[in-house]
Motif scaffolding. Structure first.
Motif, PDB file in Angstrom:
ATOM      1  N   VAL A  70      13.874 -11.548  51.542  1.00  0.00           N
ATOM      2  CA  VAL A  70      14.898 -11.106  52.500  1.00  0.00           C
ATOM      3  C   VAL A  70      14.374  -9.918  53.310  1.00  0.00           C
ATOM      4  O   VAL A  70      14.509  -9.874  54.534  1.00  0.00           O
ATOM      5  CB  VAL A  70      16.215 -10.745  51.768  1.00  0.00           C
ATOM      6  N   LEU A  71      13.761  -8.958  52.623  1.00  0.00           N
ATOM      7  CA  LEU A  71      13.218  -7.781  53.296  1.00  0.00           C
ATOM      8  C   LEU A  71      12.103  -8.171  54.254  1.00  0.00           C
ATOM      9  O   LEU A  71      12.062  -7.720  55.403  1.00  0.00           O
ATOM     10  CB  LEU A  71      12.717  -6.774  52.262  1.00  0.00           C
ATOM     11  N   LEU A  72      11.189  -9.021  53.813  1.00  0.00           N
ATOM     12  CA  LEU A  72      10.067  -9.422  54.668  1.00  0.00           C
ATOM     13  C   LEU A  72      10.529 -10.231  55.869  1.00  0.00           C
ATOM     14  O   LEU A  72      10.034 -10.037  56.982  1.00  0.00           O
ATOM     15  CB  LEU A  72       9.026 -10.182  53.853  1.00  0.00           C
ATOM     16  N   PHE A  94      17.692  -1.537  56.154  1.00  0.00           N
ATOM     17  CA  PHE A  94      17.265  -2.825  55.601  1.00  0.00           C
ATOM     18  C   PHE A  94      18.154  -3.222  54.425  1.00  0.00           C
ATOM     19  O   PHE A  94      18.626  -4.338  54.341  1.00  0.00           O
ATOM     20  CB  PHE A  94      15.801  -2.768  55.131  1.00  0.00           C
ATOM     21  N   PHE A  95      18.333  -2.292  53.489  1.00  0.00           N
ATOM     22  CA  PHE A  95      19.192  -2.502  52.322  1.00  0.00           C
ATOM     23  C   PHE A  95      20.183  -1.355  52.254  1.00  0.00           C
ATOM     24  O   PHE A  95      19.795  -0.192  52.408  1.00  0.00           O
ATOM     25  CB  PHE A  95      18.377  -2.494  51.021  1.00  0.00           C
ATOM     26  N   GLN A  96      21.423  -1.667  52.000  1.00  0.00           N
ATOM     27  CA  GLN A  96      22.415  -0.604  51.859  1.00  0.00           C
ATOM     28  C   GLN A  96      22.081   0.212  50.609  1.00  0.00           C
ATOM     29  O   GLN A  96      21.966  -0.331  49.513  1.00  0.00           O
ATOM     30  CB  GLN A  96      23.806  -1.195  51.749  1.00  0.00           C
ATOM     31  N   PRO A  99      16.541   3.235  50.806  1.00  0.00           N
ATOM     32  CA  PRO A  99      15.658   3.470  51.953  1.00  0.00           C
ATOM     33  C   PRO A  99      14.325   2.738  51.810  1.00  0.00           C
ATOM     34  O   PRO A  99      13.855   2.463  50.701  1.00  0.00           O
ATOM     35  CB  PRO A  99      15.437   4.982  51.933  1.00  0.00           C
ATOM     36  N   VAL A 100      13.711   2.447  52.944  1.00  0.00           N
ATOM     37  CA  VAL A 100      12.414   1.771  53.016  1.00  0.00           C
ATOM     38  C   VAL A 100      11.498   2.605  53.900  1.00  0.00           C
ATOM     39  O   VAL A 100      11.944   3.181  54.896  1.00  0.00           O
ATOM     40  CB  VAL A 100      12.567   0.352  53.630  1.00  0.00           C
ATOM     41  N   VAL A 101      10.230   2.684  53.533  1.00  0.00           N
ATOM     42  CA  VAL A 101       9.228   3.355  54.357  1.00  0.00           C
ATOM     43  C   VAL A 101       8.008   2.424  54.441  1.00  0.00           C
ATOM     44  O   VAL A 101       7.751   1.645  53.521  1.00  0.00           O
ATOM     45  CB  VAL A 101       8.856   4.748  53.785  1.00  0.00           C
ATOM     46  N   PHE A 102       7.291   2.503  55.551  1.00  0.00           N
ATOM     47  CA  PHE A 102       6.107   1.677  55.763  1.00  0.00           C
ATOM     48  C   PHE A 102       4.847   2.499  55.537  1.00  0.00           C
ATOM     49  O   PHE A 102       4.798   3.674  55.899  1.00  0.00           O
ATOM     50  CB  PHE A 102       6.076   1.145  57.208  1.00  0.00           C
ATOM     51  N   ALA A 128      -2.141  -4.937  57.972  1.00  0.00           N
ATOM     52  CA  ALA A 128      -1.107  -5.158  56.965  1.00  0.00           C
ATOM     53  C   ALA A 128      -0.382  -3.855  56.651  1.00  0.00           C
ATOM     54  O   ALA A 128      -0.983  -2.784  56.613  1.00  0.00           O
ATOM     55  CB  ALA A 128      -1.720  -5.730  55.698  1.00  0.00           C
ATOM     56  N   LEU A 129       0.905  -3.993  56.430  1.00  0.00           N
ATOM     57  CA  LEU A 129       1.761  -2.873  56.047  1.00  0.00           C
ATOM     58  C   LEU A 129       2.420  -3.166  54.710  1.00  0.00           C
ATOM     59  O   LEU A 129       2.714  -4.325  54.399  1.00  0.00           O
ATOM     60  CB  LEU A 129       2.869  -2.654  57.086  1.00  0.00           C
ATOM     61  N   GLN A 130       2.657  -2.122  53.955  1.00  0.00           N
ATOM     62  CA  GLN A 130       3.449  -2.230  52.741  1.00  0.00           C
ATOM     63  C   GLN A 130       4.820  -1.643  53.030  1.00  0.00           C
ATOM     64  O   GLN A 130       4.930  -0.566  53.623  1.00  0.00           O
ATOM     65  CB  GLN A 130       2.800  -1.472  51.590  1.00  0.00           C
ATOM     66  N   LEU A 131       5.848  -2.341  52.616  1.00  0.00           N
ATOM     67  CA  LEU A 131       7.208  -1.831  52.695  1.00  0.00           C
ATOM     68  C   LEU A 131       7.537  -1.294  51.312  1.00  0.00           C
ATOM     69  O   LEU A 131       7.593  -2.050  50.344  1.00  0.00           O
ATOM     70  CB  LEU A 131       8.192  -2.930  53.090  1.00  0.00           C
ATOM     71  N   VAL A 132       7.676   0.019  51.217  1.00  0.00           N
ATOM     72  CA  VAL A 132       7.947   0.672  49.941  1.00  0.00           C
ATOM     73  C   VAL A 132       9.435   0.980  49.901  1.00  0.00           C
ATOM     74  O   VAL A 132       9.973   1.611  50.818  1.00  0.00           O
ATOM     75  CB  VAL A 132       7.115   1.959  49.783  1.00  0.00           C
ATOM     76  N   VAL A 133      10.093   0.520  48.846  1.00  0.00           N
ATOM     77  CA  VAL A 133      11.542   0.675  48.722  1.00  0.00           C
ATOM     78  C   VAL A 133      11.843   1.765  47.701  1.00  0.00           C
ATOM     79  O   VAL A 133      11.303   1.770  46.594  1.00  0.00           O
ATOM     80  CB  VAL A 133      12.190  -0.654  48.294  1.00  0.00           C
TER      81      VAL A 133
END
Length: 173
Positions: A70-72, A94-96, A99-102, A128-133
């Protein structure tokens, strides 16, 4: 998307590239999920985001099985529609409550975390990026007060294992 030469691929690799191309054509990208095992957390990553939309491929590690895709998908959809995501900037939409950071992924992590993407990009030439939650409390893996084991469950895929594109607490979360 450039055609991939399939003559040197195994039958399993040919099936996988056909699935990736089918997903990419139908959905705008393919999301490949890898379950957790004794060696680490489960993760999922995109394939074809760079080829189709000129946006970096992305990976997310350690999320519940249903949340990673869902996030991707949201990242690829928003990026394909022109939104530009900045490394080190916190995104709360992105998600209630999480938080997310790239962060940029170091090339040394590509084989482990983007293995099937090499069927699309045989030379490994893609960003490429990492989405860190973060946790619902807003703690990222590099925070001193993050839950015990969080940094192992969601490793940061830079050379050092901590953010390198910004300084946590200074110009990033």
């Amino acid at each position: 998307m450039a055609a991939v030469t399939t003559s040197a691929l195994t039958a399993e690799e040919q099936r996988l590239i056909a699935w990736i191309e089918s997903e990419a054509q139908a959905r705008g990208n393919a999301v490949i999920a890898v379950p957790s095992d004794a060696n680490g957390s489960g993760f999922c990553f995109t394939a074809c985001a760079w080829a189709l939309h000129n946006v970096p491929e992305a990976v997310v590690i350690g999320l519940p099985e249903h949340m990673g895709p869902v996030l991707l998908d949201a990242y690829v959809d928003r990026s394909a529609n022109g939104e530009i995501f900045e490394v080190g900037k916190q995104y709360d939409d992105f998600f209630q409550g999480a938080p997310v950071v790239f962060e940029r992924v170091a090339k040394g992590h590509y084989p482990e975390y983007f293995g099937s993407a090499f069927l699309v990009y045989p030379d490994g030439d893609f960003p490429a990026l990492q989405l860190v939650v973060a946790t619902p409390e807003g703690r990222f893996p590099w925070h001193r007060d993050a839950p015990e084991g969080f940094a192992d469950w969601q490793p940061v895929l830079t050379e050092s294992g901590v953010p390198e594109s910004w300084q946590p607490g200074v110009d990033g979360p």
